[in-house]
Design a protein around this motif. Structure first.
Motif, PDB file in Angstrom:
ATOM      1  N   ASP A  81       0.828  -1.204   0.000  1.00 55.71           N
ATOM      2  CA  ASP A  81       0.000   0.000   0.000  1.00 55.71           C
ATOM      3  C   ASP A  81       0.865   1.258   0.000  1.00 55.71           C
ATOM      4  N   PRO A  82       0.697   2.110  -1.032  1.00 58.30           N
ATOM      5  CA  PRO A  82       1.475   3.350  -1.081  1.00 58.30           C
ATOM      6  C   PRO A  82       0.905   4.404  -0.139  1.00 58.30           C
ATOM      7  N   LYS A  83       1.749   5.313   0.270  1.00 54.59           N
ATOM      8  CA  LYS A  83       1.305   6.439   1.088  1.00 54.59           C
ATOM      9  C   LYS A  83       0.696   7.526   0.206  1.00 54.59           C
ATOM     10  N   TYR A  84       1.211   7.661  -1.037  1.00 56.62           N
ATOM     11  CA  TYR A  84       0.741   8.682  -1.977  1.00 56.62           C
ATOM     12  C   TYR A  84       0.411   8.031  -3.320  1.00 56.62           C
ATOM     13  N   VAL A  85      -0.729   8.412  -3.898  1.00 57.11           N
ATOM     14  CA  VAL A  85      -1.113   7.952  -5.230  1.00 57.11           C
ATOM     15  C   VAL A  85      -1.351   9.198  -6.079  1.00 57.11           C
ATOM     16  N   LEU A  86      -0.648   9.288  -7.195  1.00 65.42           N
ATOM     17  CA  LEU A  86      -0.781  10.420  -8.101  1.00 65.42           C
ATOM     18  C   LEU A  86      -1.495   9.955  -9.363  1.00 65.42           C
ATOM     19  N   SER A  87      -2.471  10.733  -9.814  1.00 65.52           N
ATOM     20  CA  SER A  87      -3.222  10.374 -11.004  1.00 65.52           C
ATOM     21  C   SER A  87      -3.335  11.565 -11.940  1.00 65.52           C
ATOM     22  N   CYS A  88      -3.719  11.288 -13.175  1.00 61.20           N
ATOM     23  CA  CYS A  88      -3.907  12.316 -14.192  1.00 61.20           C
ATOM     24  C   CYS A  88      -5.242  13.010 -13.926  1.00 61.20           C
ATOM     25  N   VAL A  89      -5.226  14.330 -13.847  1.00 59.17           N
ATOM     26  CA  VAL A  89      -6.445  15.108 -13.606  1.00 59.17           C
ATOM     27  C   VAL A  89      -7.429  14.927 -14.758  1.00 59.17           C
ATOM     28  N   ALA A  90      -6.930  14.802 -15.993  1.00 65.76           N
ATOM     29  CA  ALA A  90      -7.800  14.735 -17.163  1.00 65.76           C
ATOM     30  C   ALA A  90      -8.522  13.396 -17.301  1.00 65.76           C
ATOM     31  N   CYS A  91      -7.794  12.299 -17.171  1.00 62.17           N
ATOM     32  CA  CYS A  91      -8.419  10.993 -17.434  1.00 62.17           C
ATOM     33  C   CYS A  91      -8.494  10.098 -16.212  1.00 62.17           C
ATOM     34  N   GLY A  92      -7.816  10.463 -15.149  1.00 61.74           N
ATOM     35  CA  GLY A  92      -7.868   9.669 -13.926  1.00 61.74           C
ATOM     36  C   GLY A  92      -6.903   8.500 -13.886  1.00 61.74           C
ATOM     37  N   LYS A 128      10.149  14.461  -4.217  1.00 61.76           N
ATOM     38  CA  LYS A 128      10.010  15.652  -5.058  1.00 61.76           C
ATOM     39  C   LYS A 128       8.738  15.596  -5.898  1.00 61.76           C
ATOM     40  N   LEU A 129       8.406  14.454  -6.458  1.00 63.13           N
ATOM     41  CA  LEU A 129       7.188  14.325  -7.266  1.00 63.13           C
ATOM     42  C   LEU A 129       5.941  14.643  -6.450  1.00 63.13           C
ATOM     43  N   VAL A 130       5.885  14.182  -5.211  1.00 68.55           N
ATOM     44  CA  VAL A 130       4.737  14.451  -4.339  1.00 68.55           C
ATOM     45  C   VAL A 130       4.696  15.932  -3.966  1.00 68.55           C
ATOM     46  N   ARG A 131       5.819  16.462  -3.538  1.00 67.15           N
ATOM     47  CA  ARG A 131       5.877  17.860  -3.075  1.00 67.15           C
ATOM     48  C   ARG A 131       5.677  18.868  -4.193  1.00 67.15           C
ATOM     49  N   GLU A 132       6.207  18.568  -5.377  1.00 69.99           N
ATOM     50  CA  GLU A 132       6.187  19.532  -6.475  1.00 69.99           C
ATOM     51  C   GLU A 132       5.365  19.030  -7.659  1.00 69.99           C
ATOM     52  N   ARG A 133       4.286  18.324  -7.374  1.00 69.54           N
ATOM     53  CA  ARG A 133       3.490  17.697  -8.434  1.00 69.54           C
ATOM     54  C   ARG A 133       2.930  18.684  -9.446  1.00 69.54           C
ATOM     55  N   GLU A 134       2.751  19.942  -9.056  1.00 75.38           N
ATOM     56  CA  GLU A 134       2.228  20.941  -9.996  1.00 75.38           C
ATOM     57  C   GLU A 134       3.219  21.221 -11.137  1.00 75.38           C
ATOM     58  N   ARG A 135       4.477  20.852 -10.962  1.00 74.69           N
ATOM     59  CA  ARG A 135       5.498  21.054 -11.997  1.00 74.69           C
ATOM     60  C   ARG A 135       5.514  19.925 -13.018  1.00 74.69           C
ATOM     61  N   TYR A 136       4.837  18.821 -12.743  1.00 72.31           N
ATOM     62  CA  TYR A 136       4.874  17.646 -13.595  1.00 72.31           C
ATOM     63  C   TYR A 136       3.564  17.474 -14.353  1.00 72.31           C
ATOM     64  N   ARG A 137       3.612  16.732 -15.453  1.00 68.74           N
ATOM     65  CA  ARG A 137       2.446  16.433 -16.265  1.00 68.74           C
ATOM     66  C   ARG A 137       2.387  14.924 -16.498  1.00 68.74           C
ATOM     67  N   SER A 138       1.175  14.429 -16.701  1.00 72.06           N
ATOM     68  CA  SER A 138       1.003  12.997 -16.963  1.00 72.06           C
ATOM     69  C   SER A 138       1.501  12.662 -18.360  1.00 72.06           C
ATOM     70  N   ASP A 139       2.001  11.440 -18.543  1.00 70.96           N
ATOM     71  CA  ASP A 139       2.423  10.968 -19.860  1.00 70.96           C
ATOM     72  C   ASP A 139       1.216  10.723 -20.767  1.00 70.96           C
ATOM     73  N   CYS A 140       0.082  10.350 -20.168  1.00 70.51           N
ATOM     74  CA  CYS A 140      -1.089   9.975 -20.958  1.00 70.51           C
ATOM     75  C   CYS A 140      -1.735  11.179 -21.632  1.00 70.51           C
ATOM     76  N   CYS A 141      -2.001  12.234 -20.899  1.00 67.14           N
ATOM     77  CA  CYS A 141      -2.768  13.384 -21.409  1.00 67.14           C
ATOM     78  C   CYS A 141      -2.008  14.696 -21.317  1.00 67.14           C
ATOM     79  N   GLY A 142      -0.872  14.694 -20.667  1.00 67.28           N
ATOM     80  CA  GLY A 142      -0.145  15.936 -20.475  1.00 67.28           C
ATOM     81  C   GLY A 142      -0.798  16.867 -19.457  1.00 67.28           C
ATOM     82  N   ALA A 143      -1.689  16.288 -18.651  1.00 66.13           N
ATOM     83  CA  ALA A 143      -2.441  17.083 -17.674  1.00 66.13           C
ATOM     84  C   ALA A 143      -1.728  17.120 -16.334  1.00 66.13           C
TER      85      ALA A 143
END
Length: 187
Positions: free
Chosen positions: A145-156, A167-182
Protein backbone atom coordinates in the motif's frame (compact mmCIF):
# COMPACT_ATOMS: atom_id res chain seq x y z
CA UNK A 1 16.88 -28.73 -19.17
CA UNK A 2 15.12 -30.18 -16.14
CA UNK A 3 11.46 -30.83 -15.63
CA UNK A 4 9.28 -27.76 -15.71
CA UNK A 5 8.01 -26.53 -12.33
CA UNK A 6 4.23 -26.22 -12.15
CA UNK A 7 3.06 -22.77 -11.08
CA UNK A 8 1.16 -24.12 -8.07
CA UNK A 9 4.28 -26.03 -6.96
CA UNK A 10 6.61 -23.01 -6.85
CA UNK A 11 8.09 -22.99 -3.35
CA UNK A 12 11.58 -21.47 -3.50
CA UNK A 13 13.32 -18.51 -5.09
CA UNK A 14 14.93 -20.94 -7.54
CA UNK A 15 11.45 -22.19 -8.48
CA UNK A 16 10.23 -18.60 -9.06
CA UNK A 17 13.16 -17.99 -11.41
CA UNK A 18 12.75 -21.34 -13.19
CA UNK A 19 9.00 -20.93 -13.72
CA UNK A 20 9.34 -17.28 -14.76
CA UNK A 21 12.20 -18.00 -17.17
CA UNK A 22 10.20 -20.75 -18.87
CA UNK A 23 7.10 -18.56 -19.11
CA UNK A 24 9.18 -15.76 -20.66
CA UNK A 25 10.62 -18.19 -23.22
CA UNK A 26 7.04 -19.15 -24.13
CA UNK A 27 6.14 -15.45 -24.50
CA UNK A 28 9.13 -14.89 -26.78
CA UNK A 29 8.05 -17.78 -28.97
CA UNK A 30 4.28 -17.14 -28.96
CA UNK A 31 4.18 -13.32 -28.92
CA UNK A 32 7.27 -12.55 -31.02
CA UNK A 33 9.25 -10.76 -28.32
CA UNK A 34 12.75 -9.99 -29.59
CA UNK A 35 14.84 -10.85 -26.52
CA UNK A 36 18.13 -12.73 -26.18
CA UNK A 37 17.88 -14.70 -22.95
CA UNK A 38 21.58 -15.57 -23.02
CA UNK A 39 22.07 -11.88 -22.13
CA UNK A 40 19.56 -11.88 -19.26
CA UNK A 41 20.52 -12.83 -15.72
CA UNK A 42 17.79 -13.74 -13.24
CA UNK A 43 17.46 -13.12 -9.52
CA UNK A 44 14.91 -12.87 -6.75
CA UNK A 45 15.48 -9.69 -4.78
CA UNK A 46 15.86 -9.98 -1.02
CA UNK A 47 15.46 -6.20 -0.62
CA UNK A 48 12.58 -5.12 -2.90
CA UNK A 49 9.46 -4.28 -0.93
CA UNK A 50 7.29 -2.35 -3.37
CA UNK A 51 8.19 -3.26 -6.94
CA UNK A 52 7.07 -6.55 -8.42
CA UNK A 53 10.08 -6.85 -10.71
CA UNK A 54 12.71 -4.70 -12.39
CA UNK A 55 15.22 -4.81 -15.19
CA UNK A 56 18.61 -3.74 -13.87
CA UNK A 57 20.85 -2.44 -16.61
CA UNK A 58 23.80 -0.11 -17.08
CA UNK A 59 23.19 3.52 -17.99
CA UNK A 60 24.58 3.96 -21.48
CA UNK A 61 25.77 7.21 -23.09
CA UNK A 62 23.39 8.73 -25.63
CA UNK A 63 20.89 5.85 -25.44
CA UNK A 64 17.31 6.82 -26.36
CA UNK A 65 14.17 4.72 -26.69
CA UNK A 66 13.26 4.35 -30.35
CA UNK A 67 16.86 4.70 -31.55
CA UNK A 68 18.74 1.41 -31.93
CA UNK A 69 21.89 1.56 -29.84
CA UNK A 70 25.28 1.03 -31.49
CA UNK A 71 26.61 -1.74 -29.25
CA UNK A 72 29.82 -1.87 -31.31
CA UNK A 73 30.98 1.41 -29.75
CA UNK A 74 31.15 -0.06 -26.24
CA UNK A 75 34.40 -1.73 -25.35
CA UNK A 76 33.87 -5.38 -24.56
CA UNK A 77 30.31 -5.53 -25.92
CA UNK A 78 31.39 -7.34 -29.12
CA UNK A 79 28.45 -5.82 -30.95
CA UNK A 80 25.92 -7.41 -28.67
CA UNK A 81 23.99 -5.86 -25.78
CA UNK A 82 25.54 -5.89 -22.34
CA UNK A 83 23.72 -8.27 -20.01
CA UNK A 84 20.86 -7.04 -17.87
CA UNK A 85 19.28 -8.61 -14.80
CA UNK A 86 15.61 -9.41 -14.43
CA UNK A 87 15.03 -9.02 -10.70
CA UNK A 88 11.84 -10.61 -9.35
CA UNK A 89 10.19 -10.01 -5.97
CA UNK A 90 9.01 -12.97 -3.92
CA UNK A 91 6.35 -10.95 -2.07
CA UNK A 92 4.80 -9.91 -5.39
CA UNK A 93 4.83 -13.49 -6.65
CA UNK A 94 3.07 -14.59 -3.46
CA UNK A 95 0.54 -11.70 -3.55
CA UNK A 96 -0.38 -12.00 -7.24
CA UNK A 97 -2.44 -14.66 -8.93
CA UNK A 98 -0.95 -16.38 -11.96
CA UNK A 99 -2.55 -13.95 -14.44
CA UNK A 100 -1.06 -10.94 -12.63
CA UNK A 101 2.38 -12.56 -12.41
CA UNK A 102 2.33 -13.42 -16.11
CA UNK A 103 1.36 -9.82 -16.97
CA UNK A 104 4.19 -8.58 -14.75
CA UNK A 105 6.67 -10.76 -16.63
CA UNK A 106 5.39 -9.54 -20.01
CA UNK A 107 5.77 -5.95 -18.74
CA UNK A 108 9.39 -6.65 -17.82
CA UNK A 109 10.03 -8.31 -21.19
CA UNK A 110 9.07 -5.03 -22.87
CA UNK A 111 11.82 -3.36 -20.80
CA UNK A 112 14.35 -6.07 -21.75
CA UNK A 113 13.40 -5.82 -25.43
CA UNK A 114 13.77 -2.02 -25.40
CA UNK A 115 17.06 -2.19 -23.52
CA UNK A 116 18.58 -4.80 -25.83
CA UNK A 117 17.55 -2.82 -28.91
CA UNK A 118 17.91 0.81 -27.75
CA UNK A 119 20.30 0.65 -24.78
CA UNK A 120 17.66 2.10 -22.45
CA UNK A 121 13.99 1.79 -21.57
CA UNK A 122 11.14 3.88 -20.18
CA UNK A 123 7.34 3.87 -19.84
CA UNK A 124 6.74 6.29 -22.74
CA UNK A 125 4.65 5.98 -25.89
CA UNK A 126 6.69 3.14 -27.43
CA UNK A 127 6.48 1.18 -24.18
CA UNK A 128 2.72 1.70 -23.92
CA UNK A 129 2.20 0.53 -27.51
CA UNK A 130 4.34 -2.57 -27.03
CA UNK A 131 2.70 -3.33 -23.67
CA UNK A 132 -0.68 -3.25 -25.41
CA UNK A 133 0.66 -5.72 -28.02
CA UNK A 134 1.61 -8.07 -25.17
CA UNK A 135 -1.67 -7.59 -23.28
CA UNK A 136 -0.01 -6.08 -20.24
CA UNK A 137 -0.21 -2.78 -18.38
CA UNK A 138 2.18 0.13 -18.19
CA UNK A 139 2.12 -0.18 -14.40
CA UNK A 140 2.38 -3.51 -12.61
CA UNK A 141 -0.23 -4.24 -9.95
CA UNK A 142 0.57 -2.99 -6.48
CA UNK A 143 1.13 -5.50 -3.72
CA UNK A 144 2.13 -2.98 -1.03
CA UNK A 145 0.00 0.00 0.00
CA UNK A 146 1.48 3.35 -1.08
CA UNK A 147 1.31 6.44 1.09
CA UNK A 148 0.74 8.68 -1.98
CA UNK A 149 -1.11 7.95 -5.23
CA UNK A 150 -0.78 10.42 -8.10
CA UNK A 151 -3.22 10.37 -11.00
CA UNK A 152 -3.91 12.32 -14.19
CA UNK A 153 -6.44 15.11 -13.61
CA UNK A 154 -7.80 14.74 -17.16
CA UNK A 155 -8.42 10.99 -17.43
CA UNK A 156 -7.87 9.67 -13.93
CA UNK A 157 -5.14 7.18 -14.95
CA UNK A 158 -2.60 6.18 -12.36
CA UNK A 159 0.62 8.13 -12.83
CA UNK A 160 2.67 7.02 -9.83
CA UNK A 161 2.57 5.35 -6.45
CA UNK A 162 4.96 6.68 -3.85
CA UNK A 163 5.70 5.19 -0.47
CA UNK A 164 7.34 8.24 1.03
CA UNK A 165 7.43 11.97 0.53
CA UNK A 166 9.51 12.90 -2.50
CA UNK A 167 10.01 15.65 -5.06
CA UNK A 168 7.19 14.32 -7.27
CA UNK A 169 4.74 14.45 -4.34
CA UNK A 170 5.88 17.86 -3.07
CA UNK A 171 6.19 19.53 -6.48
CA UNK A 172 3.49 17.70 -8.43
CA UNK A 173 2.23 20.94 -10.00
CA UNK A 174 5.50 21.05 -12.00
CA UNK A 175 4.87 17.65 -13.59
CA UNK A 176 2.45 16.43 -16.27
CA UNK A 177 1.00 13.00 -16.96
CA UNK A 178 2.42 10.97 -19.86
CA UNK A 179 -1.09 9.97 -20.96
CA UNK A 180 -2.77 13.38 -21.41
CA UNK A 181 -0.14 15.94 -20.48
CA UNK A 182 -2.44 17.08 -17.67
CA UNK A 183 -1.69 18.08 -14.10
CA UNK A 184 -1.29 15.47 -11.39
CA UNK A 185 -3.75 14.98 -8.56
CA UNK A 186 -2.84 13.54 -5.19
CA UNK A 187 -5.45 10.93 -4.30
Amino acid sequence: MGQRVAYEDVASDADIVAWSREYCRDVRREWGVDVRFDLVEWEVSARAKRRAAAVKRPTLPDAAVGEPYDWERLEGADGRPLPCTLSLTREAFEAFDRTEWEATLRHELVHVEQYQRDGTTDHGRAFRERAADLDTDVHCPAFADPKYVLSCVACGDLVARRYRDCKLVRERERYRSDCCGAELALD
